[in-house]
Scaffold this active site. Sequence first.
Site, PDB file in Angstrom:
ATOM      1  N   LEU A  51       1.293  -1.317  -0.469  1.00  0.00           N
ATOM      2  CA  LEU A  51       0.208  -0.087  -0.067  1.00  0.00           C
ATOM      3  C   LEU A  51       0.468   0.798  -0.174  1.00  0.00           C
ATOM      4  O   LEU A  51       0.029   2.589  -0.268  1.00  0.00           O
ATOM      5  CB  LEU A  51      -1.118  -0.297   0.864  1.00  0.00           C
ATOM      6  CG  LEU A  51      -1.782  -1.556   1.100  1.00  0.00           C
ATOM      7  CD1 LEU A  51      -2.684  -1.404   2.373  1.00  0.00           C
ATOM      8  CD2 LEU A  51      -3.259  -0.946  -0.042  1.00  0.00           C
ATOM      9  N   ASP A  52       2.201   0.992  -0.321  1.00  0.00           N
ATOM     10  CA  ASP A  52       2.781   2.301  -0.233  1.00  0.00           C
ATOM     11  C   ASP A  52       4.298   1.970  -1.103  1.00  0.00           C
ATOM     12  O   ASP A  52       5.166   2.467  -0.957  1.00  0.00           O
ATOM     13  CB  ASP A  52       2.998   2.641   1.080  1.00  0.00           C
ATOM     14  CG  ASP A  52       3.495   4.257   0.693  1.00  0.00           C
ATOM     15  OD1 ASP A  52       3.483   4.855  -0.182  1.00  0.00           O
ATOM     16  OD2 ASP A  52       4.205   4.949   2.145  1.00  0.00           O
ATOM     17  N   LEU A  53       3.667   1.650  -1.962  1.00  0.00           N
ATOM     18  CA  LEU A  53       5.337   1.190  -2.839  1.00  0.00           C
ATOM     19  C   LEU A  53       5.671   2.530  -3.735  1.00  0.00           C
ATOM     20  O   LEU A  53       4.288   3.355  -4.572  1.00  0.00           O
ATOM     21  CB  LEU A  53       4.633   0.166  -4.012  1.00  0.00           C
ATOM     22  CG  LEU A  53       5.155  -0.291  -4.921  1.00  0.00           C
ATOM     23  CD1 LEU A  53       6.419  -1.104  -4.133  1.00  0.00           C
ATOM     24  CD2 LEU A  53       4.787  -1.971  -5.777  1.00  0.00           C
TER      25      LEU A  53
END
Length: 259
Positions: free
Chosen positions: A162-164
Amino acid sequence: NTFLNMDNKLLQPGTMLRGGTYRVERPLSSGGFGNTYVVTNVNFDETYAMKEFYMKDINLRDGNTVTVSVPDNKATFDTQRNKFMKEAQRLRKLKNEHIVGVHDLFEENGTTYYIMDFIDGESLGERLKRTGQPLQEAEVRNILSQVVDALDAVHQQGIRHLDLKPANIMIDRQGKALLIDFGASKQMRAGEGLTTTSGLCYTPGYAPIEQIEQSLDKFGPWTDIYSLGATAYRLLTLKQLPSPMELVEEGSAALQVPP
C-alpha cells in the site's frame, strides 16, 4: 549534520540495548513515526539497522527513555506503537531475498524497537534526486522483475504493501532491489476486507482510485500493481503519473513517455 538539532530526540552513539546485545553506531534516518539507526550486534560483530518507535509530535526523550509529552496523547502513542509492532511481525513472515528481513523485536526505554537487515545502498527516490536523470529501460525491467518477486511473496501472505514508490525501493551495492517500509501495509483475512478501522495514508501520484477513495472492499493485489506501474513511469520519465481520473478520461493520451 542533519541530526545535530535532533540530538535530544535520538539515542546517542555507544548506547547499549537488549541487555548489552546491540550497540548504537549512528543515526540513519528520522521520520514522523520513528528513528532508524545503524547498530552492531556485539555478540557476533554483525551490522544491522534498528528502527525505534518515536512519534515526532508526541514523544520526548528523558535520557534514553521515551516519554509521552501530554497524557491525552498516551492512547494515540499506544495505538501507533501497536501498529509498529505489527509491521515488524508482518515483515518477519516474509521470507524473500528482495524484502528486508526482521531479526528481533523488543520493548525498552518506554518504547519498541525492531532489528532488521542493514542495506548498504540508496533508495530509487534518493537516486532520482541525486542524478536528476531517468533510468534506462533495461535497468527498470531488471528492478521491476525483482520487485514483482517481492510483491508475489507479500501477496501470497495475504498482505498488501500500500505504499509502493521509488523511495520504498532500495538498491544495494550489488544492484539488488529490496522492498522496504511496510508501515502502511495491511493484512487481509480470508473472506474479510482489510483489517483496519482508521483512514489509510497513501502517497498521491502512486495511489489508485480505490485507495484515494478509501474503498477498502475494492483493495487487492492490483492496488500494489497500480503503484508499481506509477513507479515505473516515474523512473522512466522523471514525471509523476497523471491522476486516476485523468487516466480514465484520456487513456494513454494522458501519458508522456519517451520514444
